[in-house]
Write an enzyme that holds these catalytic residues in place. Structure first.
Site, PDB file in Angstrom:
ATOM      1  N   LYS A 190       0.858  -1.187   0.000  1.00 27.10           N
ATOM      2  CA  LYS A 190       0.000   0.000   0.000  1.00 27.10           C
ATOM      3  C   LYS A 190       0.890   1.232   0.000  1.00 27.10           C
ATOM      4  O   LYS A 190       1.165   1.843   1.034  1.00 27.10           O
ATOM      5  CB  LYS A 190      -0.924  -0.003   1.220  1.00 27.10           C
ATOM      6  N   SER A 386      -8.851  -1.051  -4.854  1.00 29.02           N
ATOM      7  CA  SER A 386      -9.016  -0.631  -3.465  1.00 29.02           C
ATOM      8  C   SER A 386     -10.493  -0.382  -3.171  1.00 29.02           C
ATOM      9  O   SER A 386     -11.283  -1.318  -3.179  1.00 29.02           O
ATOM     10  CB  SER A 386      -8.160   0.602  -3.175  1.00 29.02           C
TER      11      SER A 386
END
Length: 588
Positions: A190, A386
């Site tokens: 991430k 996401s």
């Protein structure tokens, strides 16, 4: 007296501009209110000059066919309109072929694939497809590669040297400004926060970007090789070695069929359509052709509907707008489709890098409620990552292209301490009064305590656990197995399917077909209904006039730096924990 004359002149100019604008608006409304159908002459060619940004849906503007879109700040053409026009041309006896007049295309890879597939299907009609370019960029050439004849201007260029992605880092900038970032995240991949704490890509970020770029590139080269009757190894060598430097190289390596000018391409099409050389070829642009009646289109008499709900843009709280997915607004659209008894199935069309984790969860809940009463199919466009994956994962079936960008199952939060910046750079100090020890959390004007940082990190971890648990349940995987392909890692559609994150390769039409089958509907037993309803042109024009003027001014002032300013604005809009892509991925 001179000052008075200045005011008079300014007033006159203002009135004239207002009158001109009013005339344009009235002309546009008049054009929109007249008969929507036009007739096409025999022996015509449909020209696709796709130089505007390609959106999921065309903006509702009466000025498209008048060529005034750019003047009024209304730019963009819908993927839906492009595909419908190609499909209509396939069975239109007056259309003998298609001319692809392409250069710089502003389109995502999956959207490009849907147009390309539509052209491949068009060729089954035995009608011709001719491509002409002066500067054939990678995307333009990929689309042109399906043509029977590919003309490249003798002095033109063709780009075929692979894909790349760049990231700009701001660690040094923050250090110079005395601004301290606080980072909270879960998932080693991430990397949305990396530009603020590093000066180059981390190894996990580099690994994931290399992996999905190679996947996208290989998919494109395989299709190019097939279209040009070459081996994959041959085309890959041409690309990796950058063997094409000019038009002559493009012809030498068989990437184009002819070096020629626009008039030569036109002359060839005259012979194909039976048009005399001295006559002018009937060329129809997309703006005009979209108004031609489609004799094969369903009458729309069926009460049964399949809802296509378009979710495009960053996911934010509230209603959202034409360019964002509002948690409240999108939930209303899904709820409306659920409560409509005539809607037998729902297709959620997603083109989003993610955004607010809270808004994503609100939308996810509406999808879960809807799938209890009717089939819900996810159709992933260019990006569904996401938060974009969050709202897709609850659907019964997930459909994506091999070159869709998806995954990125992870969350992050970010705060800044600007105390030293204010004090040392601007001479500003801040004092405070509060009723409790943590009443000012979060604050950008003081350093965070270790306890405060721990509190936020725990919340980020809780949201990640919730995200992965829901994803695992939706994908019929154990949480442990799901987390092995999560950690915020971005995947191509090909990679995602191999790891069980999507179900089927295909586009929007495939998703609609799956939805119809699950609802027990045959092809002629339903019609399509789009949600959310698009605002009228006038509503958009007056609502967005200020924003359009501001964007136009920024484009003039910032030029190529505008995307970076927009990224800053995007960062400024972020509220709460985020579930979004590591960075804005622009495939070059």
């Amino acid at each position: 007296m001179l000052q008075f004359l200045k005011y008079v002149l300014a007033t006159i100019v203002g009135l004239l501009l207002f009158m001109v604008l009013g005339f344009i608006i009235l002309a546009g409304i008049a054009a929109a209110s007249t008969d929507d159908t036009v007739k096409i002459e025999e022996k015509s060619v449909l020209e696709l000059k796709l130089n505007e940004p390609i959106l999921e849906r065309s903006p509702r503007s009466p000025f498209a066919e008048l060529g005034l879109s750019d003047v009024l700040g209304e730019t963009g053409i819908g993927l839906d309109e492009i595909k419908a026009s190609i499909r209509k041309a396939k069975t239109d006896d007056n259309i003998k072929g298609i001319l692809l007049n392409l250069e710089f295309m502003q389109v995502g890879m999956a959207s490009l694939e849907e147009i390309r597939n539509e052209l491949v299907d068009f060729k089954k009609s035995k009608k011709f497809v001719v491509a002409y370019s002066e500067v054939a960029t990678e995307k333009a050439y990929y689309l042109s590669s399906v043509a029977d004849r590919i003309y490249l201007n003798p002095s033109g260029t063709l780009e075929l040297n692979g894909l790349s992605s760049e990231v700009m880092f701001f660690k040094g900038t923050l250090e110079k400004l005395d601004i301290q970032p606080y980072i909270f995240k879960v998932g080693e991949y991430k990397s949305a926060v990396e530009p603020f704490i590093l000066d180059k890509m981390s190894e996990p970020s580099r690994a994931q970007t290399t992996s999905f770029l190679n996947s996208l590139n290989d998919f494109m080269l395989q299709n190019l090789a097939k279209a040009r009757n070459k081996s994959f190894a041959e085309v890959k060598n041409i690309s990796d070695s950058m063997l094409v430097h000019n038009a002559q190289d493009a012809l030498k390596y068989g990437l184009v069929t002819h070096l020629g000018y626009y008039d030569e391409a036109m002359d060839y099409m005259k012979t194909k359509t039976g048009t005399q050389k001295k006559e002018e070829l009937n060329v129809v642009n997309l703006g005009k052709y979209r108004k031609v009646a489609d004799v094969n289109k369903k009458s729309g008499s069926s009460k049964n509907k399949i809802a296509i709900i378009y979710a495009s843009g960053e996911i934010v709280g509230g209603k959202g707008d034409e360019n964002t997915i509002g948690g409240e607004g999108m939930s209303e659209a899904i709820r409306k489709a659920r409560l409509d008894k005539n809607v037998k199935a729902v297709v959620l069309r997603i083109n989003s890098p993610g955004g607010s984790s809270l808004a994503s969860d609100v939308i996810w809940r509406e999808v879960m409620l809807t799938k209890k009463v009717k089939p819900v199919i996810a159709s992933m466009s260019d990006v569904a990552a996401s938060g974009g994956y969050y709202i897709a994962m609850a659907c019964d079936t997930i459909v994506a292209h091999p070159n869709t960008i998806t995954g990125s199952i992870g969350v992050f939060g970010m705060l800044f301490n600007a105390e030293n910046f204010l004090k040392n750079k601007l001479g500003v100090t801040v004092d405070r009064v509060k009723t409790g020890k943590f009443s000012d959390v979060p604050s950008v004007t003081r350093e965070m305590t270790e306890y405060e940082k721990m509190h936020i990190q725990r919340e980020v971890e809780r949201i990640y656990a919730d995200f992965t648990t829901k994803a695992a349940k939706s994908r019929n995987m154990s949480v442990e197995a799901l987390r092995k392909v999560a950690s915020g890692r971005v995947w191509s559609g090909t990679e995602a399917k191999q790891r069980g994150l999507i179900d089927v390769f295909g586009g929007l039409d495939d998703a609609v077909a799956i939805a119809a089958k699950k609802a027990g509907l045959k092809k002629d037993e339903y019609r399509l209904r789009s949600y959310p309803e698009q605002k009228s042109f006038l509503t958009n024009f007056f609502d967005d006039a200020e924003a359009q003027v501001r964007t136009y001014s920024l484009q003039k002032e910032l030029g190529t730096m505008l995307p970076y300013y927009q990224q800053y604005q995007q960062l400024e809009r972020m509220q709460g924990v985020q579930a979004r892509l590591p960075y804005d991925i622009a495939i070059q």
